[in-house]
Design an enzyme around this catalytic site. Structure first.
Site, PDB file in Angstrom:
ATOM      1  N   LYS A  42       0.831  -1.207   0.000  1.00 38.28           N
ATOM      2  CA  LYS A  42       0.000   0.000   0.000  1.00 38.28           C
ATOM      3  C   LYS A  42       0.862   1.252   0.000  1.00 38.28           C
ATOM      4  O   LYS A  42       1.949   1.263   0.566  1.00 38.28           O
ATOM      5  CB  LYS A  42      -0.842   0.032   1.285  1.00 38.28           C
ATOM      6  CG  LYS A  42      -2.138  -0.709   1.230  1.00 38.28           C
ATOM      7  CD  LYS A  42      -2.980  -0.239   2.418  1.00 38.28           C
ATOM      8  CE  LYS A  42      -4.042  -1.202   2.831  1.00 38.28           C
ATOM      9  NZ  LYS A  42      -4.679  -0.809   4.080  1.00 38.28           N
ATOM     10  N   ARG A  91     -17.652  -0.549  11.263  1.00 41.54           N
ATOM     11  CA  ARG A  91     -18.576   0.565  11.003  1.00 41.54           C
ATOM     12  C   ARG A  91     -19.822   0.005  10.327  1.00 41.54           C
ATOM     13  O   ARG A  91     -20.456  -0.880  10.859  1.00 41.54           O
ATOM     14  CB  ARG A  91     -17.877   1.635  10.158  1.00 41.54           C
ATOM     15  CG  ARG A  91     -16.873   2.453  10.948  1.00 41.54           C
ATOM     16  CD  ARG A  91     -15.990   3.249  10.046  1.00 41.54           C
ATOM     17  NE  ARG A  91     -15.348   2.360   9.079  1.00 41.54           N
ATOM     18  CZ  ARG A  91     -14.372   2.696   8.266  1.00 41.54           C
ATOM     19  NH1 ARG A  91     -13.918   3.912   8.252  1.00 41.54           N
ATOM     20  NH2 ARG A  91     -13.841   1.816   7.442  1.00 41.54           N
ATOM     21  N   SER A 129      -9.923   6.992   7.552  1.00 44.21           N
ATOM     22  CA  SER A 129      -8.686   7.728   7.255  1.00 44.21           C
ATOM     23  C   SER A 129      -8.735   8.237   5.815  1.00 44.21           C
ATOM     24  O   SER A 129      -8.330   9.370   5.543  1.00 44.21           O
ATOM     25  CB  SER A 129      -7.471   6.820   7.437  1.00 44.21           C
ATOM     26  OG  SER A 129      -7.392   6.376   8.762  1.00 44.21           O
TER      27      SER A 129
HETATM   28  O1  PNS Z   1      -6.620  -0.517   8.796  1.00 47.43           O
HETATM   29  P1  PNS Z   1      -6.517  -1.573   7.738  1.00 47.43           P
HETATM   30  O2  PNS Z   1      -5.650  -1.090   6.615  1.00 47.43           O
HETATM   31  O3  PNS Z   1      -7.857  -2.076   7.296  1.00 47.43           O
HETATM   32  O4  PNS Z   1      -5.733  -2.807   8.425  1.00 47.43           O
HETATM   33  C1  PNS Z   1      -5.545  -4.007   7.730  1.00 47.43           C
HETATM   34  C2  PNS Z   1      -4.610  -4.960   8.507  1.00 47.43           C
HETATM   35  C3  PNS Z   1      -3.299  -4.278   8.843  1.00 47.43           C
HETATM   36  C4  PNS Z   1      -5.296  -5.381   9.780  1.00 47.43           C
HETATM   37  C5  PNS Z   1      -4.379  -6.214   7.617  1.00 47.43           C
HETATM   38  O5  PNS Z   1      -3.995  -5.820   6.344  1.00 47.43           O
HETATM   39  C6  PNS Z   1      -3.299  -7.155   8.169  1.00 47.43           C
HETATM   40  O6  PNS Z   1      -3.463  -7.732   9.212  1.00 47.43           O
HETATM   41  N1  PNS Z   1      -2.175  -7.299   7.412  1.00 47.43           N
HETATM   42  C7  PNS Z   1      -1.057  -8.133   7.781  1.00 47.43           C
HETATM   43  C8  PNS Z   1      -1.020  -9.427   6.973  1.00 47.43           C
HETATM   44  C9  PNS Z   1      -2.053 -10.407   7.494  1.00 47.43           C
HETATM   45  O7  PNS Z   1      -1.862 -11.029   8.514  1.00 47.43           O
HETATM   46  N2  PNS Z   1      -3.213 -10.496   6.778  1.00 47.43           N
HETATM   47  C10 PNS Z   1      -4.367 -11.284   7.188  1.00 47.43           C
HETATM   48  C11 PNS Z   1      -4.266 -12.760   6.947  1.00 47.43           C
HETATM   49  S1  PNS Z   1      -3.755 -13.209   5.335  1.00 47.43           S
END
Ligand code: PNS
Length: 161
Positions: A42, A91, A129
């Site tokens: 990202k 939400r 955000s």
């Molecule tokens: O605030 P966000 O961007 O919706 O958060 C997303 C987040 C960070 C929770 C998610 O992308 C994440 O946990 N990424 C790390 C990789 C991971 O473990 N993904 C989920 C299982 S594949």
């Protein structure tokens, strides 16, 4: 046993909706680790150091919060930190599908870790955000939707100081 939750996200930047979830989460958990996703494909507006600093400032007077970053799988990070729970805010219905997918995948990867959702405060139902960044980019007033430090940083970023 200390009840520890990881509250993960991009936090680009932290909003009052996030702050609300953490404050309410602290009624359920002894400690919350706000975990910022670090290396990801990202594109972020704020570098991770700035995101950490804004979060730390926002929670300056609140105990039992740790701010940290993580790479790789969230469940691996949670295990490393001895956290039993992943905390997420929810939400509107639009969040549900993604959150459902994320929670089920995390459960498949680590059955010992539970995901707990807190329903967002009604005041923050429409904030994110992304939408806040968009409003700020075009000079919209976002006061009251983000902690003061974030409002200031967004103004600096978009040259409206
Ligand atoms: O605030 P966000 O961007 O919706 O958060 C997303 C987040 C960070 C929770 C998610 O992308 C994440 O946990 N990424 C790390 C990789 C991971 O473990 N993904 C989920 C299982 S594949």
């Amino acid at each position: 046993m200390q009840r520890v939750a990881v509250y993960p996200g991009s936090f680009d930047p932290i909003t009052n909706g996030h702050v609300d979830i953490v404050e309410r989460g602290l009624k359920l958990f002894d400690k919350i680790i706000v975990a910022i996703l670090h290396n990801s494909s990202k594109e972020f507006l704020f570098p991770v150091e700035e995101r950490i600093e804004m979060i730390e400032t926002s929670f300056k007077n609140i105990p039992n919060i740790e701010v940290d970053t993580f790479d790789g799988l969230l469940v691996d990070y949670a295990k490393k930190k001895n956290a039993q729970t992943i905390l997420r805010g929810m939400r509107a219905v639009s969040d549900f599908e993604y959150e459902f997918q994320l929670a089920l995948m995390n459960r498949r990867l680590a059955r010992e870790i539970q995901t707990v959702f807190l329903m967002t405060g009604l005041r923050w139902i429409f904030t994110s955000s992304s939408i806040i960044k968009e409003a700020a980019r075009y000079g919209g007033n976002i006061e009251g939707m983000v902690p003061p430090v974030v409002n200031k940083r967004l103004k600096e970023k978009f040259g409206k100081n």
